[in-house]
Design an enzyme around this catalytic site. Structure first.
Site, PDB file in Angstrom:
ATOM      1  CB  VAL A   1     -33.567  -9.057  11.381  1.00  0.00           C
ATOM      2  CG1 VAL A   1     -32.887  -8.252  12.477  1.00  0.00           C
ATOM      3  CG2 VAL A   1     -33.567 -10.537  11.755  1.00  0.00           C
TER       4      VAL A   1
ATOM      5  CG  ASN B   1      17.934  11.251   4.628  1.00  0.00           C
ATOM      6  OD1 ASN B   1      18.772  10.362   4.685  1.00  0.00           O
ATOM      7  ND2 ASN B   1      18.099  12.420   5.250  1.00  0.00           N
TER       8      ASN B   1
ATOM      9  CE1 TYR C   1      26.387   8.442  -3.534  1.00  0.00           C
ATOM     10  CE2 TYR C   1      25.597  10.011  -1.888  1.00  0.00           C
ATOM     11  CZ  TYR C   1      25.393   9.260  -3.027  1.00  0.00           C
ATOM     12  OH  TYR C   1      24.179   9.323  -3.677  1.00  0.00           O
TER      13      TYR C   1
ATOM     14  CG  LEU D   1      17.280   9.566 -12.510  1.00  0.00           C
ATOM     15  CD1 LEU D   1      15.906   8.921 -12.376  1.00  0.00           C
ATOM     16  CD2 LEU D   1      17.337  10.871 -11.739  1.00  0.00           C
TER      17      LEU D   1
ATOM     18  N   PRO E   1     -33.013 -11.879   7.057  1.00  0.00           N
ATOM     19  CG  PRO E   1     -33.352 -13.410   5.319  1.00  0.00           C
ATOM     20  CD  PRO E   1     -32.431 -13.110   6.467  1.00  0.00           C
TER      21      PRO E   1
END
Length: 407
Positions: A314, A150, A121, A66, A312
């Site tokens: 509710v 890409n 390249y 690589l 509490p």
């Protein structure tokens, strides 16, 4: 198996090495990779010595080459970096009589067709390919030449040779960027798809092909190899998706995350570019004397997730919906969830109440069907009740589909 990875500190090399080490260390339990064990990973990069490379070449059972040069100051360095190192690597393998398989990371630019004609390249990559093919003919070693399009994914360097990485970094962190031509289309290969193909190559399961210009033509006897899973998208589409990922922190939206989709891969990539200290963001909690209700996620086709906190004693709810339905999951505290079909039965009586006592200690989902008024009561006198709530559709204030009626 002993695997040599050259260019191990680069984008592809780092991703491949981490995957190999996960297999080596028993962290990747997928059965198809267990035949690679025991696994040794030799990591070599430009700061390594020739002696080190020679030792690895003597021992390796498979080589991933690589290493390469992408953006040198002097164009002549393309050939020195991409061809000369290949000569050195192959000469060491030949010196040690090692005919193990060799994989080469080449580029679509090696085709030297269309916009790549005359590319220094591309010419250096083409020379590296021919060098490897000649080596194969001379030694009988199996070679695998991949021409990458890409590449994108986590750990790809921005402002270097990847437009996707540059846009991800800029949009995630509020940096300036330019899109010269939004209509330009790219062929894109996700790093996890590439690594998956390279691991398959270790098992002798690479995908082979010939080439018609830039297009791979599948062929089991082909001279080249390719990754069959790529995506195509324009620069404008990519930037649009990235912007939507960023704004999802504000609108809580989730886009398409279906398996294999480009948006899923791109979003995973985007998340990896946030800088340290910027991975947290606040949500707007709706608070009153009863507790709070906070939206967490909303999707166009998979509903909405919210977190409900009840103080509490509710009771919340006492309403019903025509089409909307929900799932309640208490994650902390103890609750009584009550449901009743609205209207009257055949005898003119209210329908019976269906009750469920649930707690975070034993996670249980309670489904709230359409046409059933429902409530949730915190049974504790001291502690808050925390409930994760999913609804099959996001809340729409212009069409709330919510109607008051006590259970």
């Amino acid at each position: 198996m002993k695997v040599l990875v050259t260019g191990s500190k680069g984008f592809v090399g780092r991703n491949l090495c981490e995957s190999l080490k996960a297999i080596r260390d028993g962290k990747d339990h997928r059965g198809r990779y267990q035949t690679l064990l025991p696994l040794t990973v030799y990591e070599y990069d430009r700061d390594g010595s020739r002696e080190e490379l020679s030792l690895y070449c003597a021992e390796a059972d498979f080589v991933f080459n690589l290493a390469g040069v992408n953006r040198p100051k002097d164009p002549a360095d393309f050939m020195r970096g991409n061809h000369v190192f290949g000569e050195e690597l192959l000469s060491l393998l030949e010196h040690h009589g090692n005919r193990c398989p060799v994989m080469l990371a080449s580029s679509a630019q090696a085709s030297l067709v269309g916009r790549y004609e005359g590319s220094p390249y591309g010419e250096s990559k083409r020379a590296g390919e021919e060098l490897l093919f000649e080596y194969s003919e001379r030694t009988g070693a199996r070679v695998l030449v991949y021409r990458f399009p890409n590449l994108y994914g986590k750990w790809c360097r921005p402002r270097y040779n990847s437009a996707v990485a540059t846009f991800c970094d800029a949009i995630a962190n509020g940096r300036p960027y330019e899109v010269s031509d939004p209509s330009v289309e790219l062929e894109l290969l996700y790093i996890d798809d590439l690594v998956g193909e390279m691991l398959s190559a270790l098992l002798g399961e690479e995908h082979r092909c010939g080439y018609d210009g830039l297009s791979p033509v599948p062929d089991p006897e082909g001279r080249y190899c390719y990754v069959p899973t790529t995506d195509r998208s324009t620069l404008g589409e990519i930037v649009g998706l990235l912007r939507s990922f960023k704004t999802s922190r504000d609108d809580l939206s989730l886009l398409d995350l279906s398996e294999g989709s480009f948006s899923k891969k791109l979003w995973s990539t985007f998340e990896s570019y946030y800088e340290a200290g910027s991975l947290a963001y606040p949500l707007g909690a709706n608070r009153d004397e009863r507790g709070s209700f906070t939206e967490f996620l909303r999707t166009p086709d998979r509903g909405q997730v919210s977190v409900n906190v009840s103080k509490p004693g509710v009771t919340k709810g006492n309403h019903w919906h025509h089409t909307k339905w929900e799932r309640f999951l208490v994650v902390s505290g103890e609750a009584l969830i009550r449901l009743r079909r609205i209207g009257l039965d055949g005898d003119g009586n209210p329908y019976p109440v269906d009750e469920y006592r649930v707690s975070g200690a034993e996670p249980t989902v309670v489904e709230i069907a359409p046409g059933m008024t429902h409530s949730i009561t915190n049974l504790s006198e001291t502690d808050d009740l925390v409930t994760v709530m999913w609804a099959n559709e996001p809340f729409d204030p212009s069409n709330p589909d919510t109607y008051y009626e006590e259970v």
